[in-house]
Design an enzyme around this catalytic site. Structure first.
Site, PDB file in Angstrom:
ATOM      1  N   SER A 191     -37.588 -69.477  89.992  1.00  0.00           N
ATOM      2  CA  SER A 191     -38.122 -68.125  89.882  1.00  0.00           C
ATOM      3  C   SER A 191     -37.486 -67.232  90.951  1.00  0.00           C
ATOM      4  CB  SER A 191     -39.649 -68.171  89.991  1.00  0.00           C
ATOM      5  OG  SER A 191     -40.223 -66.924  89.737  1.00  0.00           O
ATOM      6  N   ASP A 222     -40.272 -67.122  78.101  1.00  0.00           N
ATOM      7  CA  ASP A 222     -40.346 -66.422  79.385  1.00  0.00           C
ATOM      8  C   ASP A 222     -40.096 -64.933  79.168  1.00  0.00           C
ATOM      9  OD1 ASP A 222     -40.125 -65.483  81.996  1.00  0.00           O
ATOM     10  OD2 ASP A 222     -38.912 -67.174  82.675  1.00  0.00           O
ATOM     11  N   HIS A 258     -42.978 -68.278  81.682  1.00  0.00           N
ATOM     12  CA  HIS A 258     -42.274 -68.369  82.966  1.00  0.00           C
ATOM     13  C   HIS A 258     -42.796 -69.516  83.830  1.00  0.00           C
ATOM     14  CE1 HIS A 258     -39.958 -67.071  86.394  1.00  0.00           C
ATOM     15  NE2 HIS A 258     -41.056 -67.038  87.129  1.00  0.00           N
TER      16      HIS A 258
END
EC number: 2.3.1.-
Length: 367
Positions: free
Chosen positions: A146, A313, A346
């Site tokens: 991330s 995502d 995500h």
């Protein structure tokens, strides 16, 4: 239970990319495994926005589960019987590393908004200083998840030739307008809370409402519509679970968001939240490529890379992972690109351990 965190003193002063400097700053980190005599088995993990350096438990120390417990340990995908693993808490966070919640040596009071502007390049520079202090000239693998994936790109752009292999997990070479917009709303929610007080909040007068709203907005983007539909559909709360007030929570999904918000509000500092989210907005590989992401990625030279993304995502869409893979390949790396269909969006890298372990473990075993 002993604290497995260690602390690395950063150079003083520590210069920041966007101006200013830190005095007496430190970086919190944890390690697993043993560094080889040749110092050639080091794996560095750079984290997302809110995690600490506690990625996994320590049998002889902090036995509490880490945020990537299923991924890291003896015989696991990131096998600590083979690798010496380092996980750092990002500079600017509040989990042991110096950040806006830390005391300013000049005043003794928390920095808050007097903390210098933070860039992910600063996060990378601090991590690099730790790696050098540990006697590691070249990382066997750099893993970024991330926001940490962007920090990893910054690391490789600033320290060319010091990373052998790279694993990019659910990240992006730059923030898209949607991600910037969401983070802008999160910061606005915090700043509009009356208890924010231009950063002069206290434990007694704390911007809980703003932090809760920011967290709810985040959770919505961390998961996917597919998961919301599958887990909650339109199921309503039982009557005794509904607050007795107009327009209060009625659906299970609303209760879920509230639960996650309340778990978070006191676990992460509001000023740190503002600084790290803005740093994520600012980072742009194109700055290193005369306005071109692909030219920026062409400056990164690693031998091998694994790029993982997930089709659900919405924060860092799959095409951004594809762009990273293509850019690293064009720069000469042997690249494996894995597109997963996990419904968790995500956050899949924290939840779908089975599929992420297969990809990451399979890649690391080939190094």
């Amino acid at each position: 239970m002993s604290d497995a965190r260690r602390y690395h003193a950063l150079p003083s002063p520590f210069p920041m990319k966007r101006g200013g400097q830190l005095q007496g700053a430190r970086l919190a980190y944890e390690t697993w495994g043993r560094l080889s005599p040749g110092c050639d088995n080091a794996v560095l993990i750079l984290t997302g926005l809110s995690p600490s350096a506690h990625a996994a438990s320590h049998p002889d120390g902090d036995t509490s589960p880490g945020w990537w417990e299923g991924m890291l340990g003896p015989g696991k995908a990131i096998d600590t019987d083979r690798w010496y693993v380092i996980c750092v808490n990002s500079l600017g966070s509040d989990k042991g590393s110096t950040g806006p919640a830390s005391p300013d040596p000049a005043t003794g009071a928390p920095y808050r908004l007097s903390f210098p502007e933070l860039a992910l390049e600063d996060v990378a520079s601090a991590a690099h200083d730790l790696v050098k202090a540990l006697g590691i000239a070249r990382l066997a693998c750099l893993i970024g998840c991330s926001m940490g994936g962007m920090s990893a790109l910054a690391y490789m752009l600033q320290y060319e030739g010091e990373v052998e292999a790279h694993i990019s997990v659910d990240t992006a070479p730059q923030a898209q307008p949607f991600a910037i917009a969401i983070r802008s709303l999160q910061r606005e929610a915090i700043r509009l809370d009356p208890n924010w007080q231009d950063g002069h909040y206290t434990d007694a007068a704390y911007p809980e409402t703003g932090m809760a709203m920011a967290r709810k907005l985040g959770v919505i983007t961390y998961r996917s519509a597919m998961e919301w539909n599958g887990r909650f559909a339109r199921i309503r709360l039982d009557g005794d679970q509904r607050p007795d007030e107009p327009f209060a929570r009625e659906f299970q999904v609303e209760s879920y968001l509230e639960h996650h918000a309340q778990r978070f509000v006191r676990r992460f500092d509001p000023a740190c939240y503002l600084y790290l989210t803005r740093a994520s907005d600012w980072f742009d590989v194109a700055e290193y490529g005369e306005g071109s992401v692909m030219q920026g990625l062409a400056r990164i030279h690693v031998r091998r890379a694994l790029v993982i993304g997930v089709s659900t995502d919405i924060l860092f869409p799959l095409e951004q992972q594809q762009q990273i893979a293509e850019g690293l390949q064009a720069a000469g790396a042997e690249v494996d690109f894995v597109a997963l269909d996990s419904p968790q969006g995500h956050d899949a890298f924290l939840v779908d351990i089975e599929n992420y372990s297969a990809a990451i473990g399979g890649f690391l075993r080939t190094l």
